[in-house]
Design an enzyme around this catalytic site. Structure first.
Site, short mmCIF file in Angstrom:
data_model
loop_
_atom_site.label_atom_id
_atom_site.label_comp_id
_atom_site.label_asym_id
_atom_site.label_seq_id
_atom_site.Cartn_x
_atom_site.Cartn_y
_atom_site.Cartn_z
CB THR A 102 6.56 0.74 11.08
OG1 THR A 102 6.97 -0.61 10.72
CG2 THR A 102 7.87 1.77 11.46
CE LYS A 207 0.05 5.34 -1.79
NZ LYS A 207 -0.28 3.94 -1.24
CE LYS A 209 3.51 5.70 1.51
NZ LYS A 209 2.51 5.18 2.34
CG ASP A 237 -0.36 6.22 2.25
OD1 ASP A 237 -1.07 6.47 3.55
OD2 ASP A 237 -0.11 4.97 1.87
N PRO A 238 -0.45 9.60 3.79
CG PRO A 238 -1.45 11.27 5.42
CD PRO A 238 -1.57 10.26 4.15
CG ASN A 239 1.93 5.16 5.57
OD1 ASN A 239 2.46 5.47 4.85
ND2 ASN A 239 1.16 3.87 5.73
CD GLU A 262 -2.97 4.51 0.44
OE1 GLU A 262 -3.23 4.71 -0.74
OE2 GLU A 262 -2.27 3.76 0.84
CD GLU A 268 -7.05 12.02 16.29
OE1 GLU A 268 -7.97 12.72 16.91
OE2 GLU A 268 -6.78 12.34 15.21
CG ASN A 291 -1.65 0.46 3.48
OD1 ASN A 291 -1.91 1.71 3.09
ND2 ASN A 291 -0.75 0.17 4.26
CG ASP A 315 -0.45 -6.29 -0.74
OD1 ASP A 315 -0.46 -7.33 -1.53
OD2 ASP A 315 0.20 -5.51 -0.66
CG HIS A 341 -0.66 -2.04 0.49
ND1 HIS A 341 0.24 -3.21 0.70
CD2 HIS A 341 -0.07 -0.88 1.09
CE1 HIS A 341 1.11 -2.61 1.40
NE2 HIS A 341 1.30 -1.27 1.73
CG ASN A 343 5.54 -2.81 1.44
OD1 ASN A 343 5.92 -1.51 1.77
ND2 ASN A 343 4.55 -3.18 2.27
O1 GKR Z 1 7.23 1.87 0.76
O2 GKR Z 1 7.43 3.50 2.03
C1 GKR Z 1 6.65 2.73 1.44
C2 GKR Z 1 5.25 2.61 1.89
O3 GKR Z 1 5.15 3.49 2.94
C3 GKR Z 1 4.86 1.26 2.07
O4 GKR Z 1 5.65 0.58 3.46
C4 GKR Z 1 3.39 1.15 2.48
O5 GKR Z 1 3.19 -0.06 3.29
O6 GKR Z 1 2.90 1.61 0.36
C5 GKR Z 1 2.31 1.23 1.68
C6 GKR Z 1 1.13 2.08 2.08
O7 GKR Z 1 0.59 2.31 1.01
O8 GKR Z 1 1.01 2.58 3.19
MG MG Z 2 -1.13 3.15 2.34
#
Ligand code: GKR
Ligand code: MG
Length: 448
Positions: A102, A207, A209, A237-239, A262, A268, A291, A315, A341, A343
């Site tokens: 991850t 924001k 997540k 922010d869908p990472n 974000e 890809e 991030n 961060d 960023h 956590n």
């Molecule tokens: O806390 O689940 C979370 C976030 O997904 C975190 O792990 C991320 O590192 O907040 C973070 C982000 O902006 O991607």
């Molecule tokens: Mg993020």
């Protein structure tokens, strides 16, 4: 008077309670973990720092102790440098791990997390001697005293569907306290979270997540937020789990609704995450934050060349305090804007972010913080206080502004030990929803 030396460096793994927050990697466990570092100098001054949790970081921090104890405070930059060099050698000799990791697992491996754990208490002690806030020692000095934060909204799972010891009913003081442990799985519930968080903290920025439901479902929540808070700056922010094609389809008509996006997409096929984000930025015109693909100087160089990222989320935990302010200075000079960023964290990390942001020149995006999910669990003697969505770093304050409460610190350590805590694993909780669930960087957590 003799020059102060660092007499003692303590590394204390700690845990705190969390809600069942959902993200691409699954569901947060009932406890989040951090490593707190406490240093004491020969004159009795105490400095603190907080970095991500997990045994790897604990051990790496402990390996720094012989390089820190006995050093002169004035040599603090050399002390930090010595630790950094030792850690880099240590990591180079460790074999590379395989398998899909991850994003946060990768971030937690950075040596800078540990370097920050050494740098911060030293800065805190130094600032205490000089009777200035840490912000005054960073970059070109303190440039603001009000630091703006955003409301970090999450879809929340139903803890009742698990037999894990999630905290609940812990705060009846207002609506935010009442709802933050409860399931939130619809656009209406996300708007309600935003209202309750704004009521308590005064936030103007939100924001969400993402990476939990299908992108189009999550954008319904974003549209609902914008309708409810027309003036707000909003981000999702869908990472990096959407494809470029999907990101373009989802975000093309989001100008004026999303202030920035974000990590909508990532690498890809033959193209790197930075190349794909650059295409997204060019085709939508939307500002891009990350991030994930701009987390050190080498990545930053590539991101700037490609014009992939307009908001590097620097961060301090993975850039160091000095490093993240250096990023802010670069942003200011290069038409980028800075953000942070986060956590899950305690109040020490919150103070670290506030001090870094107070030294960040130019326009600064509201800083990310998970603190609202942890509010009430501070390790300092006094609780942080948000007003109008901001924290204040007083110019006549000293150090980070945290006086550590040893009783609370000991209790957080006991929570860590008693519950066998360690490195974060979001897959466990998720498996209660979807048996056999495993992480897939390209599929939202609830889509299986
Ligand atoms: O806390 O689940 C979370 C976030 O997904 C975190 O792990 C991320 O590192 O907040 C973070 C982000 O902006 O991607
Ligand atoms: Mg993020």
């Amino acid at each position: 008077m003799a020059v102060p030396t660092i007499e003692k460096m303590e590394v204390i793994p700690v845990a705190g309670y969390d809600s069942m927050l959902l993200n691409l990697a699954g569901a947060h466990e009932p406890f989040f973990t951090r490593n707190v570092v406490v240093m004491t100098d020969s004159q009795g001054y105490v400095g603190v720092g907080e970095v991500p949790g997990g045994e790897v970081i604990t051990k790496r921090l402990e390996s720094c102790i012989p390089l820190v104890e006995g050093t002169a405070l004035g040599q603090y930059k050399n002390t930090v440098l010595a630790c950094k060099e030792m850690l880099e050698k240590q990591v180079a000799t460790q074999s590379a791990q395989s398998g899909v990791e991850t994003a946060h697992a990768q971030i937690f491996k950075k040596v800078t997390n540990v370097v920050t754990g050494v740098e911060t208490p030293l800065l805190d002690i130094m600032a205490k001697h000089l009777e200035v806030p840490v912000a005054a020692l960073l970059g070109d000095g303190q440039v603001r005293d009000k630091v703006r934060f955003l409301a970090y909204l999450f879809y929340v799972g139903d803890w009742r569907k698990t037999d894990l010891p999630y905290i609940h009913d812990d705060d009846d003081s207002d609506e935010w306290g009442r709802i933050r442990r409860e399931p939130a799985l619809t656009p209406e519930a996300i708007v309600h979270q935003a209202e309750a968080a704004q009521e308590r903290y005064g936030f103007h920025d939100f924001k969400l997540k993402g990476g939990v439901f299908e992108g189009k479902e999550e954008l319904k929540a974003i549209r609902a937020l914008k309708e409810r808070f027309p003036e707000a700056r909003i981000n999702i922010d869908p990472n990096g789990c959407w494809s470029l094609k999907e990101s373009l389809e989802l975000c093309r008509d989001m100008t004026g609704i999303l202030t920035y996006v974000e990590d909508p997409c990532g690498a890809e096929g033959r193209f790197s995450g930075r190349e794909i984000m650059a295409e997204f930025h060019r085709q939508t015109g939307l500002a891009t934050a990350t991030n994930m693909i701009d987390t050190d100087w080498r990545e930053m160089k590539a991101a700037i060349r490609l014009d992939a990222v307009t908001i590097p989320l620097a961060d301090p935990h993975f850039w160091t305090m000095e490093g993240c302010v250096r990023v802010a200075q670069l942003c200011h000079d290069m038409d980028l804007t800075w953000g942070v960023h986060s956590n899950n964290h305690f109040d020490i990390s919150l103070a670290m972010v506030a001090n870094a942001a107070a030294a960040a020149p130019g326009f600064v995006n509201a800083c990310d913080t998970h603190y609202i999910w942890q509010d009430g669990q501070h390790l300092g003697k006094t609780a942080p206080h948000f007003e109008d969505g901001c924290l204040t770093v007083p110019r006549d304050g000293v150090g980070l502004g945290i006086e550590i409460d040893r009783t609370k610190l000991e209790a957080a350590h006991k929570l860590y030990v008693d519950n066998g805590c360690g490195t974060r694993d979001d897959a466990k909780g998720m498996q209660y929803y979807i048996p056999g669930w495993t992480y897939d960087p390209h599929r939202p957590a609830m889509v299986r």
